[in-house]
Write a protein that holds these residues in place. Sequence first.
Motif, PDB file in Angstrom:
ATOM      1  N   ILE A 359       0.838  -1.209   0.000  1.00 28.78           N
ATOM      2  CA  ILE A 359       0.000   0.000   0.000  1.00 28.78           C
ATOM      3  C   ILE A 359       0.870   1.256   0.000  1.00 28.78           C
ATOM      4  CG2 ILE A 359      -1.627   1.352   1.388  1.00 28.78           C
ATOM      5  CD1 ILE A 359      -2.844  -1.340   2.305  1.00 28.78           C
ATOM      6  N   ASN A 360       1.919   1.256   0.813  1.00 25.04           N
ATOM      7  CA  ASN A 360       2.821   2.416   0.866  1.00 25.04           C
ATOM      8  C   ASN A 360       3.529   2.637  -0.469  1.00 25.04           C
ATOM      9  OD1 ASN A 360       2.151   2.819   3.557  1.00 25.04           O
ATOM     10  ND2 ASN A 360       3.918   1.683   4.336  1.00 25.04           N
ATOM     11  N   GLY A 361       3.921   1.534  -1.117  1.00 23.09           N
ATOM     12  CA  GLY A 361       4.569   1.649  -2.419  1.00 23.09           C
ATOM     13  C   GLY A 361       3.636   2.236  -3.455  1.00 23.09           C
ATOM     14  N   ARG A 362       2.403   1.776  -3.449  1.00 27.27           N
ATOM     15  CA  ARG A 362       1.406   2.285  -4.400  1.00 27.27           C
ATOM     16  C   ARG A 362       1.205   3.788  -4.217  1.00 27.27           C
ATOM     17  NH1 ARG A 362      -2.479   0.231  -8.446  1.00 27.27           N
ATOM     18  NH2 ARG A 362      -3.969   1.932  -8.663  1.00 27.27           N
ATOM     19  N   ARG A 363       1.121   4.234  -2.987  1.00 26.61           N
ATOM     20  CA  ARG A 363       0.944   5.665  -2.725  1.00 26.61           C
ATOM     21  C   ARG A 363       2.105   6.482  -3.286  1.00 26.61           C
ATOM     22  NH1 ARG A 363      -0.879   4.861   3.557  1.00 26.61           N
ATOM     23  NH2 ARG A 363      -3.110   4.489   3.184  1.00 26.61           N
ATOM     24  N   LYS A 364       3.302   5.956  -3.144  1.00 23.51           N
ATOM     25  CA  LYS A 364       4.467   6.697  -3.643  1.00 23.51           C
ATOM     26  C   LYS A 364       4.437   6.810  -5.165  1.00 23.51           C
ATOM     27  CE  LYS A 364       9.373   7.381  -3.080  1.00 23.51           C
ATOM     28  NZ  LYS A 364      10.553   7.126  -2.247  1.00 23.51           N
ATOM     29  N   VAL A 365       4.057   5.719  -5.838  1.00 27.06           N
ATOM     30  CA  VAL A 365       3.962   5.755  -7.294  1.00 27.06           C
ATOM     31  C   VAL A 365       2.923   6.778  -7.745  1.00 27.06           C
ATOM     32  CG1 VAL A 365       3.287   4.445  -9.345  1.00 27.06           C
ATOM     33  CG2 VAL A 365       4.769   3.398  -7.640  1.00 27.06           C
ATOM     34  N   GLU A 366       1.766   6.779  -7.099  1.00 27.56           N
ATOM     35  CA  GLU A 366       0.706   7.712  -7.473  1.00 27.56           C
ATOM     36  C   GLU A 366       1.156   9.161  -7.311  1.00 27.56           C
ATOM     37  OE1 GLU A 366      -2.416   6.396  -4.927  1.00 27.56           O
ATOM     38  OE2 GLU A 366      -3.118   4.835  -6.317  1.00 27.56           O
ATOM     39  N   LYS A 367       2.032   9.392  -6.353  1.00 30.01           N
ATOM     40  CA  LYS A 367       2.491  10.758  -6.086  1.00 30.01           C
ATOM     41  C   LYS A 367       3.607  11.190  -7.036  1.00 30.01           C
ATOM     42  CE  LYS A 367       4.390  13.644  -2.369  1.00 30.01           C
ATOM     43  NZ  LYS A 367       4.844  13.676  -0.950  1.00 30.01           N
ATOM     44  N   LEU A 368       4.543  10.292  -7.361  1.00 27.57           N
ATOM     45  CA  LEU A 368       5.757  10.704  -8.071  1.00 27.57           C
ATOM     46  C   LEU A 368       5.944  10.105  -9.466  1.00 27.57           C
ATOM     47  CD1 LEU A 368       8.386  10.511  -5.176  1.00 27.57           C
ATOM     48  CD2 LEU A 368       7.265  12.553  -6.086  1.00 27.57           C
ATOM     49  N   PHE A 369       5.332   8.966  -9.739  1.00 24.75           N
ATOM     50  CA  PHE A 369       5.690   8.238 -10.957  1.00 24.75           C
ATOM     51  C   PHE A 369       4.495   7.947 -11.858  1.00 24.75           C
ATOM     52  CE2 PHE A 369       8.622   6.808  -7.512  1.00 24.75           C
ATOM     53  CZ  PHE A 369       9.738   7.490  -7.953  1.00 24.75           C
ATOM     54  N   SER A 370       3.549   8.853 -11.935  1.00 27.82           N
ATOM     55  CA  SER A 370       2.364   8.661 -12.763  1.00 27.82           C
ATOM     56  C   SER A 370       2.628   9.089 -14.206  1.00 27.82           C
ATOM     57  CB  SER A 370       1.184   9.473 -12.214  1.00 27.82           C
ATOM     58  OG  SER A 370       1.416  10.862 -12.399  1.00 27.82           O
ATOM     59  N   LYS A 371       1.751   8.680 -15.087  1.00 31.81           N
ATOM     60  CA  LYS A 371       1.847   9.053 -16.504  1.00 31.81           C
ATOM     61  C   LYS A 371       1.766  10.567 -16.670  1.00 31.81           C
ATOM     62  CE  LYS A 371      -0.626   8.528 -20.905  1.00 31.81           C
ATOM     63  NZ  LYS A 371      -1.741   7.843 -21.601  1.00 31.81           N
ATOM     64  N   LYS A 372       0.792  11.200 -16.015  1.00 38.65           N
ATOM     65  CA  LYS A 372       0.611  12.645 -16.159  1.00 38.65           C
ATOM     66  C   LYS A 372       1.844  13.415 -15.694  1.00 38.65           C
ATOM     67  CE  LYS A 372      -2.482  16.478 -14.985  1.00 38.65           C
ATOM     68  NZ  LYS A 372      -1.360  17.416 -14.764  1.00 38.65           N
ATOM     69  N   THR A 373       2.394  13.012 -14.539  1.00 36.34           N
ATOM     70  CA  THR A 373       3.584  13.694 -14.037  1.00 36.34           C
ATOM     71  C   THR A 373       4.741  13.556 -15.011  1.00 36.34           C
ATOM     72  OG1 THR A 373       2.913  13.332 -11.738  1.00 36.34           O
ATOM     73  CG2 THR A 373       5.244  13.790 -12.139  1.00 36.34           C
ATOM     74  N   PHE A 374       4.905  12.358 -15.570  1.00 39.26           N
ATOM     75  CA  PHE A 374       5.989  12.130 -16.526  1.00 39.26           C
ATOM     76  C   PHE A 374       5.832  13.023 -17.760  1.00 39.26           C
ATOM     77  CE2 PHE A 374       7.435   9.989 -20.399  1.00 39.26           C
ATOM     78  CZ  PHE A 374       8.785   9.901 -20.139  1.00 39.26           C
ATOM     79  N   ILE A 375       4.639  13.092 -18.308  1.00 36.51           N
ATOM     80  CA  ILE A 375       4.413  13.913 -19.505  1.00 36.51           C
ATOM     81  C   ILE A 375       4.639  15.387 -19.202  1.00 36.51           C
ATOM     82  CG2 ILE A 375       2.652  14.696 -21.141  1.00 36.51           C
ATOM     83  CD1 ILE A 375       1.464  11.874 -21.026  1.00 36.51           C
ATOM     84  N   ASP A 376       4.050  15.879 -18.117  1.00 32.89           N
ATOM     85  CA  ASP A 376       4.192  17.299 -17.757  1.00 32.89           C
ATOM     86  C   ASP A 376       5.659  17.669 -17.537  1.00 32.89           C
ATOM     87  OD1 ASP A 376       1.466  17.518 -17.891  1.00 32.89           O
ATOM     88  OD2 ASP A 376       1.136  17.484 -15.720  1.00 32.89           O
ATOM     89  N   GLU A 377       6.380  16.816 -16.813  1.00 30.05           N
ATOM     90  CA  GLU A 377       7.779  17.107 -16.516  1.00 30.05           C
ATOM     91  C   GLU A 377       8.660  16.969 -17.760  1.00 30.05           C
ATOM     92  OE1 GLU A 377       9.370  18.082 -13.244  1.00 30.05           O
ATOM     93  OE2 GLU A 377       7.351  18.849 -13.607  1.00 30.05           O
ATOM     94  N   SER A 378       8.317  16.051 -18.655  1.00 30.18           N
ATOM     95  CA  SER A 378       9.090  15.897 -19.896  1.00 30.18           C
ATOM     96  C   SER A 378       8.968  17.136 -20.767  1.00 30.18           C
ATOM     97  CB  SER A 378       8.612  14.660 -20.665  1.00 30.18           C
ATOM     98  OG  SER A 378       8.917  13.478 -19.968  1.00 30.18           O
ATOM     99  N   ILE A 379       7.754  17.658 -20.894  1.00 30.87           N
ATOM    100  CA  ILE A 379       7.554  18.895 -21.657  1.00 30.87           C
ATOM    101  C   ILE A 379       8.350  20.035 -21.029  1.00 30.87           C
ATOM    102  CG2 ILE A 379       5.862  20.660 -22.280  1.00 30.87           C
ATOM    103  CD1 ILE A 379       3.814  18.343 -22.528  1.00 30.87           C
ATOM    104  N   ARG A 380       8.283  20.129 -19.707  1.00 30.16           N
ATOM    105  CA  ARG A 380       9.026  21.186 -19.010  1.00 30.16           C
ATOM    106  C   ARG A 380      10.530  21.012 -19.209  1.00 30.16           C
ATOM    107  NH1 ARG A 380       8.767  25.334 -15.949  1.00 30.16           N
ATOM    108  NH2 ARG A 380      10.091  25.706 -14.157  1.00 30.16           N
ATOM    109  N   SER A 381      11.011  19.787 -19.271  1.00 26.87           N
ATOM    110  CA  SER A 381      12.448  19.553 -19.456  1.00 26.87           C
ATOM    111  C   SER A 381      12.923  20.092 -20.801  1.00 26.87           C
ATOM    112  CB  SER A 381      12.773  18.071 -19.322  1.00 26.87           C
ATOM    113  OG  SER A 381      12.320  17.325 -20.435  1.00 26.87           O
TER     114      SER A 381
END
Length: 394
Positions: A359-381
């Motif tokens: 459960i703790n691992g899942r929460r961390k993924v949802e916070k830091l490693f989601s598809k939306k976060t990856f796309i948003d941060e890639s564009i910003r990069s």
Amino acid sequence: MTKNILIYPGFVTDAWCSIEQRYLWLDEPLRKYFNVFWLVPPTGSKYTRCINEENRDKEPIYVTYLRKSNANIIVADITKFNFIKNYFLLKKILKTYKIDVVTQFFSPLGYYVELAAKLTGIKVIRKELNFTFHKKRKYKMIKWFFWKYSTDYYIPVSKPVEDHLKTKKLIKGNSYVVYNGLDIDKFPEPNSTKSKEDLINEFRLPTEVIFISCIARIDKSKQQFILLEMLYKLIDKQIVLLLVGSSHDKAYKESLLALIKKYGLEERVIFAGYRIDIPKIIDASEITYLPSSFEGLPNVIIESFIMYKPVIASDIPPIREIVDVGINGFCVKDNCIDEYCKRTLELLQDKEKRKEFGINGRRKVEKLFSKKTFIDESIRSFQKAFEYINSKSC
């Protein structure tokens, strides 16, 4: 004026994994800000990377997905050892499409494209997935000099990779970290009982087995031998280890087979090969392992957390970036077999702790490693990269 970006993926043609999936997510979002072109090999190219050689005449899977999304595709047959031919072919492409920046995503074509770009006056953005200059990697100094000359901006996959490049004096303010992301919604709902039954039937095993898994290519850098040593010490347990991944290092695989024979583990270790049902493998396993000597930001740990499974992995910086010791998994010092045994038993004997860690691992993924976060941060990069490049050209 809108910038023109040339991406050269170079993925395996007849396989499909989170690397291909992740970077193809970027095509449509990036097109809102930049003109994006994808350099791909023609069907049958001798430089196309295949799992099975008989699949060489098939179109790469990622190219099929690019066509479906109406991506701008440039087909070019880059020859492995013919630099002169490659240079003139690439120079023509760079000029024809007025490319401002080239960037790579896990591509063996990188050295050809980047050198041609630099000689043509085009900027290079490097996506770095790993500790390329790790002490166990080959040709470290050659790569260092090449990167020093060719790369204008870095996009590391984790803070430890960025720090590592800084210690090598390759990064001086010209970097932006973008963590790997996965599409959590595309993962199946966990059903461990069903997943375990499926694997027991597939491999014809007794119903009382306990599955653990290591999902990584069979390569000496992944150090699967550590798990064989651990399994031997836990000989009285009904544990079956699934080694999932393609094998390109024949000598290393032979050494693993010899160790299995030496310890009498033939019925307790399964080489499952390349699989497309990774979530089911993880779901059926009580624990996922990754005893690697070096990594960048390992997808399998993120995948395990999505499936609510705890992880035991190497105590190295990129893994500590994901694994919070005692919260969602454990990190173990290299070759500490007794510690691997201790942590394994601790989790296998405590179902509630395994559930809590998952459960703790899942929460961390949802916070830091989601598809939306990856796309948003890639564009910003890319935006940050162009800001940096423009500042240097003023």
